[in-house]
Motif scaffolding. Structure first.
Motif, PDB file in Angstrom:
ATOM      1  N   THR A   1       0.847  -1.220   0.194  1.00 23.41           N
ATOM      2  CA  THR A   1       0.091   0.011  -0.165  1.00 23.41           C
ATOM      3  C   THR A   1       1.040   1.160  -0.231  1.00 23.41           C
ATOM      4  N   SER A   2       0.391   2.324  -0.523  1.00 31.19           N
ATOM      5  CA  SER A   2       1.236   3.594  -0.511  1.00 31.19           C
ATOM      6  C   SER A   2       0.125   4.862  -0.244  1.00 31.19           C
ATOM      7  N   ASP A   3       1.048   5.856   0.005  1.00 28.10           N
ATOM      8  CA  ASP A   3       0.225   7.107   0.013  1.00 28.10           C
ATOM      9  C   ASP A   3      -0.876   7.248   0.977  1.00 28.10           C
ATOM     10  N   PRO A   4      -0.910   6.862   2.139  1.00 26.51           N
ATOM     11  CA  PRO A   4      -1.974   7.140   2.972  1.00 26.51           C
ATOM     12  C   PRO A   4      -2.270   8.728   3.375  1.00 26.51           C
ATOM     13  N   HIS A   5      -1.170   9.247   3.481  1.00 24.80           N
ATOM     14  CA  HIS A   5      -1.140  10.711   3.719  1.00 24.80           C
ATOM     15  C   HIS A   5      -1.822  11.112   5.247  1.00 24.80           C
ATOM     16  N   TRP A   6      -1.521  10.321   6.124  1.00 21.81           N
ATOM     17  CA  TRP A   6      -2.185  10.514   7.520  1.00 21.81           C
ATOM     18  C   TRP A   6      -2.095  11.983   7.986  1.00 21.81           C
ATOM     19  N   GLY A   7      -3.139  12.497   8.358  1.00 26.08           N
ATOM     20  CA  GLY A   7      -3.424  13.996   8.945  1.00 26.08           C
ATOM     21  C   GLY A   7      -2.997  15.070   7.816  1.00 26.08           C
ATOM     22  N   HIS A   8      -3.258  14.760   6.681  1.00 24.44           N
ATOM     23  CA  HIS A   8      -3.257  15.694   5.442  1.00 24.44           C
ATOM     24  C   HIS A   8      -4.384  16.239   5.007  1.00 24.44           C
ATOM     25  N   GLU A   9      -4.833  17.465   5.496  1.00 25.40           N
ATOM     26  CA  GLU A   9      -6.424  18.098   5.140  1.00 25.40           C
ATOM     27  C   GLU A   9      -6.406  17.958   3.654  1.00 25.40           C
ATOM     28  N   PHE A  10      -5.643  18.590   2.762  1.00 28.54           N
ATOM     29  CA  PHE A  10      -5.833  18.567   1.435  1.00 28.54           C
ATOM     30  C   PHE A  10      -5.916  17.155   0.733  1.00 28.54           C
ATOM     31  N   VAL A  11      -5.263  16.599   1.132  1.00 26.66           N
ATOM     32  CA  VAL A  11      -5.384  14.988   0.506  1.00 26.66           C
ATOM     33  C   VAL A  11      -6.822  14.512   1.117  1.00 26.66           C
ATOM     34  N   ALA A  12      -7.158  14.607   2.345  1.00 22.65           N
ATOM     35  CA  ALA A  12      -8.336  14.066   2.579  1.00 22.65           C
ATOM     36  C   ALA A  12      -9.568  14.592   1.913  1.00 22.65           C
ATOM     37  N   LYS A  13      -9.501  16.066   1.639  1.00 18.89           N
ATOM     38  CA  LYS A  13     -10.751  16.590   0.797  1.00 18.89           C
ATOM     39  C   LYS A  13     -10.393  16.030  -0.665  1.00 18.89           C
ATOM     40  N   THR A  14      -9.249  15.886  -1.092  1.00 21.62           N
ATOM     41  CA  THR A  14      -9.442  15.393  -2.456  1.00 21.62           C
ATOM     42  C   THR A  14      -9.979  13.909  -2.544  1.00 21.62           C
ATOM     43  N   ARG A  15     -10.033  13.460  -1.582  1.00 22.24           N
ATOM     44  CA  ARG A  15     -10.417  12.020  -1.408  1.00 22.24           C
ATOM     45  C   ARG A  15     -11.947  11.973  -0.988  1.00 22.24           C
ATOM     46  N   GLY A  16     -12.425  13.195  -1.019  1.00 23.45           N
ATOM     47  CA  GLY A  16     -14.203  13.298  -0.633  1.00 23.45           C
ATOM     48  C   GLY A  16     -14.282  13.318   0.957  1.00 23.45           C
ATOM     49  N   PHE A  17     -13.206  13.548   1.763  1.00 26.15           N
ATOM     50  CA  PHE A  17     -13.408  13.671   3.301  1.00 26.15           C
ATOM     51  C   PHE A  17     -13.660  15.166   3.685  1.00 26.15           C
ATOM     52  N   VAL A  18     -14.235  15.469   4.534  1.00 32.15           N
ATOM     53  CA  VAL A  18     -14.524  16.763   5.064  1.00 32.15           C
ATOM     54  C   VAL A  18     -12.877  17.246   6.038  1.00 32.15           C
ATOM     55  N   TRP A  19     -12.824  16.385   6.842  1.00 30.60           N
ATOM     56  CA  TRP A  19     -11.598  16.761   7.701  1.00 30.60           C
ATOM     57  C   TRP A  19     -10.524  15.334   7.533  1.00 30.60           C
ATOM     58  N   ALA A  20      -9.373  15.844   8.000  1.00 29.71           N
ATOM     59  CA  ALA A  20      -8.250  14.784   7.908  1.00 29.71           C
ATOM     60  C   ALA A  20      -8.542  13.542   8.874  1.00 29.71           C
ATOM     61  N   GLN A  21      -9.021  14.102  10.109  1.00 31.53           N
ATOM     62  CA  GLN A  21      -9.419  12.859  11.060  1.00 31.53           C
ATOM     63  C   GLN A  21     -10.350  12.098  10.579  1.00 31.53           C
ATOM     64  N   GLU A  22     -11.214  12.396   9.919  1.00 32.88           N
ATOM     65  CA  GLU A  22     -12.450  11.591   9.203  1.00 32.88           C
ATOM     66  C   GLU A  22     -11.783  10.524   8.177  1.00 32.88           C
ATOM     67  N   HIS A  23     -10.787  11.113   7.546  1.00 29.13           N
ATOM     68  CA  HIS A  23      -9.967  10.408   6.394  1.00 29.13           C
ATOM     69  C   HIS A  23      -9.223   9.394   7.218  1.00 29.13           C
ATOM     70  N   ASP A  24      -8.548   9.916   8.251  1.00 29.48           N
ATOM     71  CA  ASP A  24      -7.849   8.966   9.032  1.00 29.48           C
ATOM     72  C   ASP A  24      -8.362   7.859   9.632  1.00 29.48           C
TER      73      ASP A  24
END
Length: 91
Positions: free
Chosen positions: A6-29
Motif C-alpha cells: 500500500t502507499s500514500d496514506p497521507h495520514w493527517g493531511h487536510e488537502f489529501v483528505a478533501k481530494t479523497r472526499g472527506f471533510v476533515w483529515a481525522q475523518e479520512h484517517d
C-alpha cells in the motif's frame, strides 16, 4: 500469511483528505485505519510504499503499526517522508 502493498496514506493531511472526499483529515484517517485494520491479519506482511504523512511522522508510523498490530511492517520512504534521500537531512 498475505503480503500487502500500500502507499500514500497521507495520514493527517487536510488537502489529501478533501481530494479523497472527506471533510476533515481525522475523518479520512479514521476511515483509512478501519480499512487497513479490516484487511491486515496477525501473520501478514505489510509494505508501506511511501508518503505516510506530510507532518507528524511519528503519529503516522504509529497508525501504520496499529492498523496491523501483529503484522510485520516495512517502510519504503516516499518523497514526503523526511527520511527519503532527496531531503538534505535524511540521515
Amino acid at each position: 500469511m498475505t503480503v500487502w502493498f500500500t502507499s500514500d496514506p497521507h495520514w493527517g493531511h487536510e488537502f489529501v483528505a478533501k481530494t479523497r472526499g472527506f471533510v476533515w483529515a481525522q475523518e479520512h484517517d479514521d476511515w483509512l485505519f478501519d480499512v487497513y485494520s479490516s484487511f491486515f491479519a496477525p501473520d501478514d506482511v505489510v509494505w508501506w510504499l511511501g508518503d505516510l504523512a506530510m507532518k507528524n511522522h511519528g503519529s503516522a508510523i504509529e497508525m501504520c503499526l496499529a492498523s496491523g498490530a501483529d503484522s510485520k511492517h516495512h517502510l519504503i520512504a516516499g518523497n514526503h517522508d523526511p527520511v527519503h534521500p532527496m531531503h538534505r537531512n535524511a540521515h
